[in-house]
Design a protein around this motif. Structure first.
Motif, PDB file in Angstrom:
ATOM      1  N   LEU A  65     -10.993  65.338  63.525  1.00 28.49           N
ATOM      2  CA  LEU A  65     -11.376  64.561  62.351  1.00 28.49           C
ATOM      3  C   LEU A  65     -12.617  65.170  61.705  1.00 28.49           C
ATOM      4  N   TYR A  66     -13.625  65.440  62.515  1.00 27.47           N
ATOM      5  CA  TYR A  66     -14.868  66.003  61.997  1.00 27.47           C
ATOM      6  C   TYR A  66     -14.611  67.364  61.339  1.00 27.47           C
ATOM      7  N   ALA A  67     -13.820  68.195  62.021  1.00 27.47           N
ATOM      8  CA  ALA A  67     -13.544  69.544  61.510  1.00 27.47           C
ATOM      9  C   ALA A  67     -12.714  69.521  60.224  1.00 27.47           C
ATOM     10  N   ASN A  68     -11.873  68.507  60.054  1.00 30.84           N
ATOM     11  CA  ASN A  68     -10.970  68.459  58.901  1.00 30.84           C
ATOM     12  C   ASN A  68     -11.407  67.490  57.811  1.00 30.84           C
ATOM     13  N   LEU A  69     -12.537  66.859  57.983  1.00 33.56           N
ATOM     14  CA  LEU A  69     -12.994  65.871  57.006  1.00 33.56           C
ATOM     15  C   LEU A  69     -13.060  66.458  55.595  1.00 33.56           C
ATOM     16  N   LYS A  70     -13.415  67.716  55.497  1.00 34.09           N
ATOM     17  CA  LYS A  70     -13.505  68.372  54.183  1.00 34.09           C
ATOM     18  C   LYS A  70     -12.133  68.496  53.521  1.00 34.09           C
ATOM     19  N   ASN A  71     -11.051  68.340  54.296  1.00 31.41           N
ATOM     20  CA  ASN A  71      -9.692  68.454  53.759  1.00 31.41           C
ATOM     21  C   ASN A  71      -9.134  67.127  53.256  1.00 31.41           C
ATOM     22  N   TYR A  72      -9.853  66.028  53.468  1.00 29.64           N
ATOM     23  CA  TYR A  72      -9.381  64.731  52.969  1.00 29.64           C
ATOM     24  C   TYR A  72      -9.443  64.751  51.449  1.00 29.64           C
ATOM     25  N   ARG A  73      -8.294  64.477  50.820  1.00 29.72           N
ATOM     26  CA  ARG A  73      -8.187  64.618  49.368  1.00 29.72           C
ATOM     27  C   ARG A  73      -8.425  63.309  48.624  1.00 29.72           C
ATOM     28  N   SER A  74      -8.737  62.269  49.288  1.00 32.74           N
ATOM     29  CA  SER A  74      -9.060  60.969  48.688  1.00 32.74           C
ATOM     30  C   SER A  74      -7.963  60.411  47.790  1.00 32.74           C
ATOM     31  N   ASP A  75      -6.709  60.812  48.057  1.00 32.10           N
ATOM     32  CA  ASP A  75      -5.622  60.276  47.255  1.00 32.10           C
ATOM     33  C   ASP A  75      -4.820  59.221  48.012  1.00 32.10           C
ATOM     34  N   GLY A  76      -5.363  58.751  49.099  1.00 36.14           N
ATOM     35  CA  GLY A  76      -4.695  57.721  49.883  1.00 36.14           C
ATOM     36  C   GLY A  76      -5.704  56.967  50.728  1.00 36.14           C
ATOM     37  N   VAL A  77      -5.192  56.161  51.613  1.00 37.41           N
ATOM     38  CA  VAL A  77      -6.047  55.360  52.477  1.00 37.41           C
ATOM     39  C   VAL A  77      -6.623  56.245  53.580  1.00 37.41           C
ATOM     40  N   PHE A  78      -7.907  56.222  53.720  1.00 40.12           N
ATOM     41  CA  PHE A  78      -8.598  57.066  54.696  1.00 40.12           C
ATOM     42  C   PHE A  78      -8.085  56.807  56.108  1.00 40.12           C
ATOM     43  N   GLU A  79      -7.929  55.542  56.482  1.00 38.18           N
ATOM     44  CA  GLU A  79      -7.490  55.234  57.838  1.00 38.18           C
ATOM     45  C   GLU A  79      -6.100  55.808  58.120  1.00 38.18           C
ATOM     46  N   GLY A  80      -5.225  55.816  57.145  1.00 39.06           N
ATOM     47  CA  GLY A  80      -3.904  56.403  57.319  1.00 39.06           C
ATOM     48  C   GLY A  80      -3.985  57.896  57.571  1.00 39.06           C
ATOM     49  N   TRP A  81      -4.870  58.567  56.865  1.00 38.72           N
ATOM     50  CA  TRP A  81      -5.079  59.994  57.058  1.00 38.72           C
ATOM     51  C   TRP A  81      -5.639  60.258  58.455  1.00 38.72           C
ATOM     52  N   VAL A  82      -6.588  59.438  58.883  1.00 39.55           N
ATOM     53  CA  VAL A  82      -7.178  59.565  60.220  1.00 39.55           C
ATOM     54  C   VAL A  82      -6.108  59.321  61.291  1.00 39.55           C
ATOM     55  N   ARG A  83      -5.274  58.309  61.079  1.00 39.45           N
ATOM     56  CA  ARG A  83      -4.202  57.974  62.005  1.00 39.45           C
ATOM     57  C   ARG A  83      -3.291  59.160  62.259  1.00 39.45           C
ATOM     58  N   ARG A  84      -2.952  59.856  61.192  1.00 38.71           N
ATOM     59  CA  ARG A  84      -2.063  61.017  61.315  1.00 38.71           C
ATOM     60  C   ARG A  84      -2.712  62.094  62.191  1.00 38.71           C
ATOM     61  N   ILE A  85      -4.003  62.299  62.036  1.00 44.21           N
ATOM     62  CA  ILE A  85      -4.719  63.265  62.878  1.00 44.21           C
ATOM     63  C   ILE A  85      -4.610  62.856  64.343  1.00 44.21           C
ATOM     64  N   PHE A  86      -4.829  61.582  64.630  1.00 40.69           N
ATOM     65  CA  PHE A  86      -4.810  61.129  66.025  1.00 40.69           C
ATOM     66  C   PHE A  86      -3.396  61.117  66.612  1.00 40.69           C
ATOM     67  N   VAL A  87      -2.402  60.772  65.825  1.00 34.85           N
ATOM     68  CA  VAL A  87      -1.021  60.826  66.315  1.00 34.85           C
ATOM     69  C   VAL A  87      -0.667  62.262  66.669  1.00 34.85           C
ATOM     70  N   THR A  88      -0.987  63.186  65.774  1.00 37.61           N
ATOM     71  CA  THR A  88      -0.708  64.604  66.028  1.00 37.61           C
ATOM     72  C   THR A  88      -1.446  65.085  67.271  1.00 37.61           C
ATOM     73  N   THR A  89      -2.685  64.663  67.431  1.00 32.19           N
ATOM     74  CA  THR A  89      -3.465  65.046  68.608  1.00 32.19           C
ATOM     75  C   THR A  89      -2.810  64.517  69.885  1.00 32.19           C
ATOM     76  N   CYS A  90      -2.366  63.271  69.862  1.00 33.53           N
ATOM     77  CA  CYS A  90      -1.699  62.699  71.037  1.00 33.53           C
ATOM     78  C   CYS A  90      -0.411  63.445  71.353  1.00 33.53           C
ATOM     79  N   LEU A  91       0.360  63.765  70.336  1.00 34.85           N
ATOM     80  CA  LEU A  91       1.604  64.513  70.557  1.00 34.85           C
ATOM     81  C   LEU A  91       1.301  65.895  71.135  1.00 34.85           C
ATOM     82  N   ASP A  92       0.241  66.534  70.656  1.00 35.19           N
ATOM     83  CA  ASP A  92      -0.145  67.835  71.198  1.00 35.19           C
ATOM     84  C   ASP A  92      -0.528  67.725  72.675  1.00 35.19           C
TER      85      ASP A  92
END
Length: 187
Positions: A65-92
């Motif tokens: 999240l910290y490393a990719n924060l600069k990639n958040y494009r602010s075109d959606g809900v922040f929590e949803g974007w964060v959720r996707r990062i954590f789901v992907t991390t769990c799957l990895d």
């Protein structure tokens, strides 16, 4: 007509925190962290049974999240974007642990009655029951029912067929029914 503000809009509180975090303000990132930590840790525990591994996934998710924060494009809900990062991390993390998703060729029809007992559970009880599922079933159940991904999206994420995702989901529902009926029989 006034433009609707999104959470990442630089003029909103979250937008300001994101901007300051990107600029290196650790206090702002700590504020963002405090807002999402509980939900994201719960998400990690839903996907990963072992608490130690869930802790590792959570820490990795925070780092991503910290490393990719600069990639958040602010075109959606922040929590949803964060959720996707954590789901992907769990799957990895699950892939590193060699999660085995069994491909089942049978087409399993989804019956609305299959989840009738599940729908009567409290959310915390349901998450406890989901944790009892075998890894493959648990992951697909979470991705489909909790996160709202389609079977096509799940198949792409996990490198399995769409019918494999559907059949694992069907088996997860049957396993949940079995878990619930065994608990009812025990009472």
């Amino acid at each position: 007509m006034k433009k609707k503000e999104t959470e990442g809009d630089p003029n909103t509180e979250i937008g300001v925190l994101i901007k300051q975090s990107i600029a290196g303000d650790d206090k702002s990132f700590k504020t963002l962290y405090d807002r999402i930590a509980g939900k994201m840790y719960s998400l990690c525990l839903r996907y990963i049974k072992n608490q130690e591994d869930a802790n590792d996934a959570f820490q990795d998710g925070c780092t991503r999240l910290y490393a990719n924060l600069k990639n958040y494009r602010s075109d959606g809900v922040f929590e949803g974007w964060v959720r996707r990062i954590f789901v992907t991390t769990c799957l990895d993390h699950l892939k590193k642990k060699e999660l085995q998703l069994v491909e089942i060729d049978e087409q399993a029809p989804v019956k609305s009655s299959d989840l009738s007992a599940v729908s009567r559970l409290e959310l915390s009880d349901l998450f406890h029951k989901i944790k009892q599922l075998p890894d493959g079933q648990r992951v697909i159940f979470n991705l489909y029912m909790v996160e709202g991904y389609s079977h096509k999206e799940i198949a792409a994420m996990l490198n399995i067929s769409e019918s494999g995702s559907k059949s694992q989901f069907h088996r997860a529902k049957l396993s949940l029914k079995h878990i619930l009926s065994n608990e009812q029989d025990a009472n």
